[in-house]
Design a protein around this motif. Structure first.
Motif, PDB file in Angstrom:
ATOM      1  N   SER A  99       0.791  -1.223   0.000  1.00 40.12           N
ATOM      2  CA  SER A  99       0.000   0.000   0.000  1.00 40.12           C
ATOM      3  C   SER A  99       0.827   1.278   0.000  1.00 40.12           C
ATOM      4  O   SER A  99       0.256   2.361   0.019  1.00 40.12           O
ATOM      5  CB  SER A  99      -0.923   0.000   1.212  1.00 40.12           C
ATOM      6  N   VAL A 100       2.146   1.203  -0.012  1.00 38.18           N
ATOM      7  CA  VAL A 100       2.966   2.407   0.023  1.00 38.18           C
ATOM      8  C   VAL A 100       2.920   3.087  -1.345  1.00 38.18           C
ATOM      9  O   VAL A 100       3.163   2.469  -2.374  1.00 38.18           O
ATOM     10  CB  VAL A 100       4.422   2.069   0.402  1.00 38.18           C
ATOM     11  N   GLY A 101       2.575   4.375  -1.357  1.00 45.20           N
ATOM     12  CA  GLY A 101       2.557   5.143  -2.590  1.00 45.20           C
ATOM     13  C   GLY A 101       1.365   4.906  -3.489  1.00 45.20           C
ATOM     14  O   GLY A 101       1.397   5.269  -4.662  1.00 45.20           O
ATOM     15  N   VAL A 102       0.303   4.309  -2.970  1.00 39.32           N
ATOM     16  CA  VAL A 102      -0.881   4.025  -3.777  1.00 39.32           C
ATOM     17  C   VAL A 102      -1.764   5.271  -3.816  1.00 39.32           C
ATOM     18  O   VAL A 102      -1.992   5.907  -2.786  1.00 39.32           O
ATOM     19  CB  VAL A 102      -1.670   2.843  -3.185  1.00 39.32           C
ATOM     20  N   ARG A 103      -2.252   5.637  -4.996  1.00 40.50           N
ATOM     21  CA  ARG A 103      -3.180   6.764  -5.125  1.00 40.50           C
ATOM     22  C   ARG A 103      -4.453   6.488  -4.332  1.00 40.50           C
ATOM     23  O   ARG A 103      -4.873   5.343  -4.169  1.00 40.50           O
ATOM     24  CB  ARG A 103      -3.555   6.969  -6.590  1.00 40.50           C
ATOM     25  N   GLY A 104      -5.096   7.545  -3.911  1.00 46.31           N
ATOM     26  CA  GLY A 104      -6.277   7.410  -3.059  1.00 46.31           C
ATOM     27  C   GLY A 104      -7.418   6.662  -3.698  1.00 46.31           C
ATOM     28  O   GLY A 104      -8.063   5.836  -3.051  1.00 46.31           O
ATOM     29  N   ASP A 105      -7.699   6.935  -4.968  1.00 51.99           N
ATOM     30  CA  ASP A 105      -8.822   6.262  -5.618  1.00 51.99           C
ATOM     31  C   ASP A 105      -8.553   4.772  -5.795  1.00 51.99           C
ATOM     32  O   ASP A 105      -9.468   3.951  -5.677  1.00 51.99           O
ATOM     33  CB  ASP A 105      -9.158   6.922  -6.955  1.00 51.99           C
ATOM     34  N   ILE A 106      -7.308   4.423  -6.043  1.00 52.65           N
ATOM     35  CA  ILE A 106      -6.959   3.001  -6.174  1.00 52.65           C
ATOM     36  C   ILE A 106      -7.033   2.322  -4.811  1.00 52.65           C
ATOM     37  O   ILE A 106      -7.527   1.194  -4.695  1.00 52.65           O
ATOM     38  CB  ILE A 106      -5.571   2.850  -6.826  1.00 52.65           C
ATOM     39  N   ALA A 107      -6.577   2.998  -3.760  1.00 49.11           N
ATOM     40  CA  ALA A 107      -6.673   2.437  -2.411  1.00 49.11           C
ATOM     41  C   ALA A 107      -8.127   2.203  -2.023  1.00 49.11           C
ATOM     42  O   ALA A 107      -8.460   1.167  -1.418  1.00 49.11           O
ATOM     43  CB  ALA A 107      -5.993   3.364  -1.408  1.00 49.11           C
ATOM     44  N   ASP A 108      -9.010   3.124  -2.392  1.00 51.70           N
ATOM     45  CA  ASP A 108     -10.435   2.958  -2.097  1.00 51.70           C
ATOM     46  C   ASP A 108     -11.011   1.760  -2.843  1.00 51.70           C
ATOM     47  O   ASP A 108     -11.807   0.996  -2.291  1.00 51.70           O
ATOM     48  CB  ASP A 108     -11.219   4.208  -2.481  1.00 51.70           C
TER      49      ASP A 108
ATOM     50  N   HIS B 231      -7.253  -5.840   1.568  1.00 50.91           N
ATOM     51  CA  HIS B 231      -6.590  -4.926   2.478  1.00 50.91           C
ATOM     52  C   HIS B 231      -5.094  -5.203   2.601  1.00 50.91           C
ATOM     53  O   HIS B 231      -4.329  -4.308   2.946  1.00 50.91           O
ATOM     54  CB  HIS B 231      -7.237  -4.993   3.860  1.00 50.91           C
ATOM     55  N   ARG B 232      -4.670  -6.431   2.366  1.00 51.32           N
ATOM     56  CA  ARG B 232      -3.271  -6.789   2.562  1.00 51.32           C
ATOM     57  C   ARG B 232      -2.752  -7.603   1.379  1.00 51.32           C
ATOM     58  O   ARG B 232      -3.526  -8.183   0.624  1.00 51.32           O
ATOM     59  CB  ARG B 232      -3.101  -7.638   3.825  1.00 51.32           C
ATOM     60  N   VAL B 233      -1.432  -7.674   1.288  1.00 50.21           N
ATOM     61  CA  VAL B 233      -0.791  -8.480   0.261  1.00 50.21           C
ATOM     62  C   VAL B 233      -1.111  -9.955   0.518  1.00 50.21           C
ATOM     63  O   VAL B 233      -1.217 -10.386   1.669  1.00 50.21           O
ATOM     64  CB  VAL B 233       0.735  -8.241   0.283  1.00 50.21           C
ATOM     65  N   ASN B 234      -1.281 -10.733  -0.549  1.00 47.50           N
ATOM     66  CA  ASN B 234      -1.577 -12.162  -0.527  1.00 47.50           C
ATOM     67  C   ASN B 234      -2.980 -12.482  -0.028  1.00 47.50           C
ATOM     68  O   ASN B 234      -3.262 -13.609   0.337  1.00 47.50           O
ATOM     69  CB  ASN B 234      -0.549 -12.955   0.277  1.00 47.50           C
ATOM     70  N   HIS B 235      -3.878 -11.503  -0.004  1.00 48.86           N
ATOM     71  CA  HIS B 235      -5.277 -11.785   0.260  1.00 48.86           C
ATOM     72  C   HIS B 235      -5.964 -12.061  -1.072  1.00 48.86           C
ATOM     73  O   HIS B 235      -5.632 -11.464  -2.092  1.00 48.86           O
ATOM     74  CB  HIS B 235      -5.956 -10.603   0.947  1.00 48.86           C
ATOM     75  N   CYS B 236      -6.921 -12.980  -1.053  1.00 44.56           N
ATOM     76  CA  CYS B 236      -7.623 -13.393  -2.263  1.00 44.56           C
ATOM     77  C   CYS B 236      -9.125 -13.264  -2.036  1.00 44.56           C
ATOM     78  O   CYS B 236      -9.628 -13.598  -0.960  1.00 44.56           O
ATOM     79  CB  CYS B 236      -7.264 -14.844  -2.576  1.00 44.56           C
ATOM     80  N   VAL B 237      -9.829 -12.770  -3.053  1.00 42.73           N
ATOM     81  CA  VAL B 237     -11.288 -12.729  -3.029  1.00 42.73           C
ATOM     82  C   VAL B 237     -11.806 -13.368  -4.320  1.00 42.73           C
ATOM     83  O   VAL B 237     -11.112 -13.388  -5.334  1.00 42.73           O
ATOM     84  CB  VAL B 237     -11.847 -11.295  -2.890  1.00 42.73           C
ATOM     85  N   ILE B 238     -13.015 -13.884  -4.246  1.00 42.71           N
ATOM     86  CA  ILE B 238     -13.693 -14.455  -5.409  1.00 42.71           C
ATOM     87  C   ILE B 238     -14.831 -13.503  -5.759  1.00 42.71           C
ATOM     88  O   ILE B 238     -15.702 -13.247  -4.938  1.00 42.71           O
ATOM     89  CB  ILE B 238     -14.256 -15.859  -5.101  1.00 42.71           C
TER      90      ILE B 238
END
Length: 154
Positions: free
Chosen positions: A11-20, A28-35
């Motif tokens: 999440s370091v240096g991520v633009r606000g709209d992309i973070a949203d 929310h975190r690296v290596n998280h997966c959703v379907i």
């Protein structure tokens, strides 16, 4: 056909709209997966964050393994076939089939919608995580290759 979406970059240096958008996808975190289902809304969200995720069409067998190995109930309780049968009145295979065919959304089940995974065994390809999959990196659309990545991460 449902998509498996895995967050690859932090999440370091991520633009606000992309973070949203990543928050809306529950990544929310690296290596998280959703379907997520194959709809225009989710395709637009995935396209917006394609430089921070990798995604592709998940198959039924991989989803069954993912649910049994990494699926959790609220309270971080582990899952097994009997619990799924008791809660959903479906076997794990039937549940995975319905999720893959977009008949049931994972968020409408008692399961947690996010799968927490390990980093991939043997790592990503040689080009690193900042390059697209088409040139040997980790980002972007993978197609059916997402299933092999998920196998390495379980």
């Amino acid at each position: 056909m449902a998509y498996a979406v895995v967050r690859v970059r932090g999440s370091v240096g991520v633009r606000g709209d992309i973070a949203d958008t990543l928050k809306m996808l529950r990544l929310h975190r690296v290596n998280h997966c959703v379907i997520v289902p194959n709809t225009e809304t989710y395709k637009g969200m995935i396209n917006k964050v394609k430089d921070y995720i990798t995604y592709g069409e998940i198959d039924k067998d991989t989803l069954v393994k993912l649910i049994l190995k990494r699926g959790r109930l609220p309270g971080n309780k582990r899952l097994n076939e009997e619990k799924v049968k008791e809660l959903m009145d479906l076997s794990v295979e039937e549940l995975a089939e319905k999720i893959v065919n977009d008949e049931i959304l994972l968020k409408n089940t008692p399961l947690k919608p996010v799968f927490r995974l390990h980093p991939p065994r043997k790592g990503y390809d040689k080009a690193g995580i900042k390059r697209p999959f088409s040139v040997g990196g980790a980002l972007g659309y993978r197609g059916d290759e997402i299933n092999t990545l998920l196998e390495k991460m379980m």
